[in-house]
Scaffold this active site. Structure first.
Site, short mmCIF file in Angstrom:
data_model
loop_
_atom_site.label_atom_id
_atom_site.label_comp_id
_atom_site.label_asym_id
_atom_site.label_seq_id
_atom_site.Cartn_x
_atom_site.Cartn_y
_atom_site.Cartn_z
N CYS A 1 0.88 -1.17 0.00
CA CYS A 1 0.00 0.00 0.00
C CYS A 1 0.91 1.22 0.00
CB CYS A 1 -0.96 -0.03 1.20
SG CYS A 1 -0.12 -0.02 2.79
N LYS A 2 0.47 2.31 0.56
CA LYS A 2 1.29 3.52 0.56
C LYS A 2 2.47 3.41 1.52
CE LYS A 2 1.06 8.52 1.21
NZ LYS A 2 0.19 9.66 1.52
#
Length: 99
Positions: free
Chosen positions: A65-66
């Protein structure tokens, strides 16, 4: 299964490997930048996509993810569903970009 560092993933990609990478960020985040060869399946849609991933139960899957929070949840969920080789990209896409 042990998580993977951005440097290790980049090394493997440079060597020609094409691991299965699932980006659990939202589509708009994926549009801003992505890891080549990754598949975008937002975290909240994983349950609906399990059937599509069934063939990968015994193969390595790298989730990201981020920054690592959502992918930690994705790894836990997939592991509970019987996926045996799920690895989280440590530091997420942000760390990958800087590696």
């Amino acid at each position: 299964m042990a998580d993977i560092t951005p440097a290790e993933l980049k090394q493997r990609q440079a060597a020609g490997e094409k691991p299965t990478i699932i980006d659990v960020r939202e589509p708009w985040e994926n549009e801003e930048g992505r890891i080549e060869g990754s598949q975008n399946i937002p975290l909240n849609t994983l349950p609906q996509k399990l059937e599509e991933l069934e063939d990968l139960k015994d193969q390595e899957i790298i989730v990201h993810c981020k920054s690592g929070g959502r992918s930690t949840s994705a790894k836990a969920y997939l592991t509970q569903q019987g996926f045996m080789q799920v690895r989280n990209l440590l530091g997420g896409f942000q760390a990958y970009q800087q590696a």
